[in-house]
Design a protein around this motif. Structure first.
Motif, PDB file in Angstrom:
ATOM      1  N   GLN A 163       0.825  -1.207   0.000  1.00 61.43           N
ATOM      2  CA  GLN A 163       0.000   0.000   0.000  1.00 61.43           C
ATOM      3  C   GLN A 163       0.859   1.257   0.000  1.00 61.43           C
ATOM      4  OE1 GLN A 163      -3.596   0.177  -0.138  1.00 61.43           O
ATOM      5  NE2 GLN A 163      -2.816   2.169  -0.807  1.00 61.43           N
ATOM      6  N   LEU A 164       1.919   1.258   0.795  1.00 59.06           N
ATOM      7  CA  LEU A 164       2.805   2.418   0.834  1.00 59.06           C
ATOM      8  C   LEU A 164       3.461   2.651  -0.527  1.00 59.06           C
ATOM      9  CD1 LEU A 164       4.524   1.823   4.293  1.00 59.06           C
ATOM     10  CD2 LEU A 164       2.855   3.603   3.745  1.00 59.06           C
ATOM     11  N   ARG A 165       3.883   1.577  -1.163  1.00 59.09           N
ATOM     12  CA  ARG A 165       4.482   1.700  -2.491  1.00 59.09           C
ATOM     13  C   ARG A 165       3.430   2.209  -3.489  1.00 59.09           C
ATOM     14  NH1 ARG A 165       8.928   2.809  -5.412  1.00 59.09           N
ATOM     15  NH2 ARG A 165       8.879   1.773  -7.437  1.00 59.09           N
ATOM     16  N   ASN A 166       2.209   1.705  -3.363  1.00 58.68           N
ATOM     17  CA  ASN A 166       1.118   2.148  -4.210  1.00 58.68           C
ATOM     18  C   ASN A 166       0.850   3.642  -4.007  1.00 58.68           C
ATOM     19  OD1 ASN A 166      -0.506   0.921  -6.182  1.00 58.68           O
ATOM     20  ND2 ASN A 166      -2.266   0.836  -4.822  1.00 58.68           N
ATOM     21  N   ASP A 167       0.872   4.066  -2.734  1.00 61.01           N
ATOM     22  CA  ASP A 167       0.654   5.475  -2.411  1.00 61.01           C
ATOM     23  C   ASP A 167       1.732   6.351  -3.040  1.00 61.01           C
ATOM     24  OD1 ASP A 167      -1.492   4.679  -0.886  1.00 61.01           O
ATOM     25  OD2 ASP A 167      -0.546   5.098   1.048  1.00 61.01           O
ATOM     26  N   THR A 190       7.771   8.270   3.385  1.00 58.46           N
ATOM     27  CA  THR A 190       7.155   7.060   2.839  1.00 58.46           C
ATOM     28  C   THR A 190       8.227   6.050   2.460  1.00 58.46           C
ATOM     29  OG1 THR A 190       5.328   8.390   1.952  1.00 58.46           O
ATOM     30  CG2 THR A 190       5.575   6.157   1.092  1.00 58.46           C
ATOM     31  N   GLU A 191       9.297   6.505   1.840  1.00 58.92           N
ATOM     32  CA  GLU A 191      10.381   5.605   1.465  1.00 58.92           C
ATOM     33  C   GLU A 191      11.017   4.961   2.691  1.00 58.92           C
ATOM     34  OE1 GLU A 191      11.931   7.626  -2.724  1.00 58.92           O
ATOM     35  OE2 GLU A 191      12.700   8.379  -0.820  1.00 58.92           O
ATOM     36  N   ARG A 192      11.205   5.732   3.754  1.00 62.36           N
ATOM     37  CA  ARG A 192      11.774   5.169   4.990  1.00 62.36           C
ATOM     38  C   ARG A 192      10.823   4.148   5.608  1.00 62.36           C
ATOM     39  NH1 ARG A 192      12.971  10.541   6.200  1.00 62.36           N
ATOM     40  NH2 ARG A 192      11.330  10.580   7.796  1.00 62.36           N
ATOM     41  N   GLU A 193       9.534   4.449   5.570  1.00 67.94           N
ATOM     42  CA  GLU A 193       8.548   3.542   6.159  1.00 67.94           C
ATOM     43  C   GLU A 193       8.517   2.217   5.401  1.00 67.94           C
ATOM     44  OE1 GLU A 193       5.728   2.773   9.199  1.00 67.94           O
ATOM     45  OE2 GLU A 193       7.076   4.478   8.901  1.00 67.94           O
ATOM     46  N   ILE A 194       8.625   2.285   4.082  1.00 65.76           N
ATOM     47  CA  ILE A 194       8.652   1.057   3.280  1.00 65.76           C
ATOM     48  C   ILE A 194       9.841   0.198   3.677  1.00 65.76           C
ATOM     49  CG2 ILE A 194       9.049   0.143   0.952  1.00 65.76           C
ATOM     50  CD1 ILE A 194       7.424   2.538  -0.119  1.00 65.76           C
ATOM     51  N   GLN A 195      11.009   0.810   3.796  1.00 66.13           N
ATOM     52  CA  GLN A 195      12.217   0.054   4.140  1.00 66.13           C
ATOM     53  C   GLN A 195      12.121  -0.535   5.541  1.00 66.13           C
ATOM     54  OE1 GLN A 195      14.603  -0.736   1.955  1.00 66.13           O
ATOM     55  NE2 GLN A 195      15.407  -2.064   3.563  1.00 66.13           N
ATOM     56  N   ASN A 196      11.620   0.258   6.484  1.00 59.87           N
ATOM     57  CA  ASN A 196      11.490  -0.225   7.860  1.00 59.87           C
ATOM     58  C   ASN A 196      10.512  -1.401   7.942  1.00 59.87           C
ATOM     59  OD1 ASN A 196      13.271   1.736   8.769  1.00 59.87           O
ATOM     60  ND2 ASN A 196      11.663   3.162   9.381  1.00 59.87           N
ATOM     61  N   LEU A 199       9.702  -3.416   5.515  1.00 56.81           N
ATOM     62  CA  LEU A 199      10.266  -4.566   4.819  1.00 56.81           C
ATOM     63  C   LEU A 199      11.191  -5.347   5.733  1.00 56.81           C
ATOM     64  CD1 LEU A 199      10.645  -6.163   2.182  1.00 56.81           C
ATOM     65  CD2 LEU A 199      12.492  -4.571   1.584  1.00 56.81           C
ATOM     66  N   GLU A 200      12.034  -4.650   6.456  1.00 52.12           N
ATOM     67  CA  GLU A 200      12.941  -5.310   7.393  1.00 52.12           C
ATOM     68  C   GLU A 200      12.157  -6.023   8.492  1.00 52.12           C
ATOM     69  OE1 GLU A 200      15.574  -2.252   8.725  1.00 52.12           O
ATOM     70  OE2 GLU A 200      16.492  -1.960   6.748  1.00 52.12           O
ATOM     71  N   ALA A 201      11.083  -5.380   8.970  1.00 49.84           N
ATOM     72  CA  ALA A 201      10.262  -5.984  10.016  1.00 49.84           C
ATOM     73  C   ALA A 201       9.525  -7.220   9.519  1.00 49.84           C
ATOM     74  CB  ALA A 201       9.262  -4.960  10.552  1.00 49.84           C
ATOM     75  N   ALA A 202       9.163  -7.225   8.242  1.00 46.94           N
ATOM     76  CA  ALA A 202       8.461  -8.373   7.676  1.00 46.94           C
ATOM     77  C   ALA A 202       9.395  -9.558   7.464  1.00 46.94           C
ATOM     78  CB  ALA A 202       7.808  -7.978   6.344  1.00 46.94           C
ATOM     79  N   ILE A 203      10.602  -9.292   7.011  1.00 45.69           N
ATOM     80  CA  ILE A 203      11.542 -10.362   6.664  1.00 45.69           C
ATOM     81  C   ILE A 203      12.177 -10.992   7.899  1.00 45.69           C
ATOM     82  CG2 ILE A 203      13.791 -10.784   5.576  1.00 45.69           C
ATOM     83  CD1 ILE A 203      12.967  -8.839   3.373  1.00 45.69           C
ATOM     84  N   GLU A 204      12.445 -10.197   8.928  1.00 48.65           N
ATOM     85  CA  GLU A 204      13.219 -10.674  10.091  1.00 48.65           C
ATOM     86  C   GLU A 204      12.686 -11.959  10.720  1.00 48.65           C
ATOM     87  OE1 GLU A 204      14.378 -11.378  14.044  1.00 48.65           O
ATOM     88  OE2 GLU A 204      12.413 -10.514  13.604  1.00 48.65           O
ATOM     89  N   PRO A 205      11.359 -12.105  10.933  1.00 41.83           N
ATOM     90  CA  PRO A 205      10.889 -13.334  11.591  1.00 41.83           C
ATOM     91  C   PRO A 205      10.690 -14.528  10.667  1.00 41.83           C
ATOM     92  CG  PRO A 205       9.058 -11.831  11.294  1.00 41.83           C
ATOM     93  CD  PRO A 205      10.279 -11.132  10.785  1.00 41.83           C
ATOM     94  N   LEU A 206      10.955 -14.374   9.370  1.00 39.40           N
ATOM     95  CA  LEU A 206      10.647 -15.457   8.438  1.00 39.40           C
ATOM     96  C   LEU A 206      11.455 -16.726   8.702  1.00 39.40           C
ATOM     97  CD1 LEU A 206      10.108 -13.769   4.954  1.00 39.40           C
ATOM     98  CD2 LEU A 206       8.410 -14.834   6.448  1.00 39.40           C
ATOM     99  N   GLU A 207      12.660 -16.576   9.215  1.00 36.50           N
ATOM    100  CA  GLU A 207      13.477 -17.771   9.470  1.00 36.50           C
ATOM    101  C   GLU A 207      12.827 -18.663  10.520  1.00 36.50           C
ATOM    102  OE1 GLU A 207      18.157 -19.007  10.080  1.00 36.50           O
ATOM    103  OE2 GLU A 207      17.571 -16.922   9.715  1.00 36.50           O
ATOM    104  N   ARG A 208      12.049 -18.047  11.408  1.00 35.54           N
ATOM    105  CA  ARG A 208      11.368 -18.828  12.441  1.00 35.54           C
ATOM    106  C   ARG A 208      10.091 -19.485  11.928  1.00 35.54           C
ATOM    107  NH1 ARG A 208      12.609 -14.100  15.254  1.00 35.54           N
ATOM    108  NH2 ARG A 208      10.430 -13.419  15.227  1.00 35.54           N
ATOM    109  N   VAL A 209       9.384 -18.813  11.006  1.00 37.20           N
ATOM    110  CA  VAL A 209       8.081 -19.333  10.580  1.00 37.20           C
ATOM    111  C   VAL A 209       8.148 -20.090   9.252  1.00 37.20           C
ATOM    112  CG1 VAL A 209       6.819 -17.576  11.836  1.00 37.20           C
ATOM    113  CG2 VAL A 209       7.421 -17.152   9.452  1.00 37.20           C
ATOM    114  N   MET A 210       9.257 -19.958   8.515  1.00 33.83           N
ATOM    115  CA  MET A 210       9.422 -20.682   7.258  1.00 33.83           C
ATOM    116  C   MET A 210      10.719 -21.494   7.345  1.00 33.83           C
ATOM    117  SD  MET A 210       8.136 -18.075   4.263  1.00 33.83           S
ATOM    118  CE  MET A 210       7.611 -19.402   3.184  1.00 33.83           C
ATOM    119  N   ARG A 211      10.575 -22.768   7.622  1.00 31.65           N
ATOM    120  CA  ARG A 211      11.764 -23.609   7.850  1.00 31.65           C
ATOM    121  C   ARG A 211      12.411 -24.083   6.553  1.00 31.65           C
ATOM    122  NH1 ARG A 211       9.670 -27.781  12.374  1.00 31.65           N
ATOM    123  NH2 ARG A 211       7.833 -27.769  11.025  1.00 31.65           N
ATOM    124  N   ASP A 212      11.665 -24.014   5.458  1.00 31.68           N
ATOM    125  CA  ASP A 212      12.217 -24.449   4.171  1.00 31.68           C
ATOM    126  C   ASP A 212      12.977 -23.294   3.523  1.00 31.68           C
ATOM    127  OD1 ASP A 212      12.058 -26.649   1.933  1.00 31.68           O
ATOM    128  OD2 ASP A 212      11.640 -24.735   0.947  1.00 31.68           O
TER     129      ASP A 212
END
Length: 341
Positions: free
Chosen positions: A223-227, A301-307, A309-322
């Motif tokens: 949404q932020l990128r769309n905005d 907006t650009e800073r919010e997108i980056q922040n 993105l980092e928050a979304a990716i960080e926990p993936l190692e715990r929830v996606m084991r493959d």
């Protein structure tokens, strides 16, 4: 040149797109021919006269999320294909509805479905698409099929409530960022979270809540990128006229962030956005875009997108084991953070 519908040069993601498109076409053929023709036009499979076309089917964002989350634990993603199709139908019904509400006459570089077939007919088709999505979910043999349909139904309720808020915001200059983010939570966040949840559910993979949380973050990123593109994007990127969001005084993240600043530029921007009339003129929208950037709307907006993105990716190692599934979905997330609509 606009994309023909492929997301990125990524064999596994491209194959998932192809699987979704094939299953989606089969599902749409279950509709009445008149309704199916309008849906096929929206997806780019047919022209306005019903002839075969290749105008690009979109990127199947919702469906891809369902399939990629289904593979989170290395499981076969095919059991989640019905969920991917149902989410694609519901997501695109919402897109068609948004075009009517916003009076956007173009979608993916050509006429929007409602501008070809009429608003009334297109709205009825949107209802049929949502009904078909529910039918597809409930007819699955999975023990949680009914719960999946309820999940999608509640997501659509939240989406429509958020859409009402979005419309209300257009006539206000006092929208706060917290109000805006709450609205997006029921809109883009919910519609990205739902396919992650349903894909994992149908594939019986663990970590459903974590994947749903990832989808919510990804929805905000999108949404932020769309905005951002709604103000500074080109028609080649968006498939819509320049400054289309500003013309309608939409209170997107950059606009709200700019209005929360102080100073003469902020005051001039507020004055422009408060002008009477159904839409802003070309000169006013161009000036508003300059003021929003000067007030920090673009950089924030650009800073919010980056922040996010980092928050979304960080926990993936715990929830996606493959490892493969995690690599694929990170590629998708990074694409959403940088791509055209």
């Amino acid at each position: 040149m606009r994309s023909s519908g492929h997301l990125i040069r990524h064999p596994r993601i491209n194959q998932a797109q192809a699987d979704i498109k094939f299953a989606l076409q089969e599902a749409v053929n279950r509709l009445d021919p008149a309704a199916a023709g309008i849906v096929a036009y929206h997806f780019g499979w047919r022209d306005e006269n019903g002839r075969r076309a290749d105008a690009g089917s979109g990127r199947h964002r919702a469906g891809l999320l369902a399939l990629l989350c289904a593979a989170a634990d290395g499981a076969d993603r095919q059991p989640a294909l019905p969920a991917a199709v149902a989410c694609e139908l519901a997501s695109n019904a919402a897109t068609m509805q948004d075009d009517i509400i916003d009076e956007d006459t173009t979608r993916r570089g050509r006429r929007a479905a409602w501008s070809v077939f009429g608003a009334g007919r297109t709205l009825l088709v949107c209802t049929a698409m949502n009904s078909l999505a529910m039918e597809i979910l409930t007819e699955q043999p999975h023990p949680d099929a009914a719960a999946a349909a309820r999940k999608l139904s509640q997501t659509l309720v939240n989406l429509n409530v958020a859409q009402l808020k979005d419309i209300e915001f257009e006539s206000r200059n006092d929208v706060s960022l917290s109000e805006y983010l709450h609205m997006v939570d029921g809109k883009s966040c919910a519609t990205f979270s739902c396919p992650c949840f349903l894909g994992a559910m149908f594939a019986d993979v663990p970590g459903i809540d974590g994947l749903a949380a990832f989808g919510s973050q990804l929805g905000l990123i999108w949404q932020l990128r769309n905005d951002l593109l709604g103000i500074w994007g080109t028609p080649d990127q968006t498939g819509k006229p320049e400054l289309s969001d500003l013309t309608r005084r939409k209170k997107t993240f950059p606009v709200v962030a700019a209005l929360e600043s102080v100073g003469s530029d902020r005051d001039e921007l507020a004055h422009i956005l408060s002008q009477d009339g159904p839409a802003l003129g070309t000169g006013e929208t161009a000036r508003a875009a300059v003021l929003i950037e000067r007030c920090g709307g673009l950089s924030r907006t650009e800073r919010e997108i980056q922040n996010r993105l980092e928050a979304a990716i960080e926990p993936l190692e715990r929830v996606m084991r493959d490892d493969t599934a995690r690599t694929d979905i990170i590629s998708l997330a990074r694409f959403f953070a940088t791509s055209s609509r």
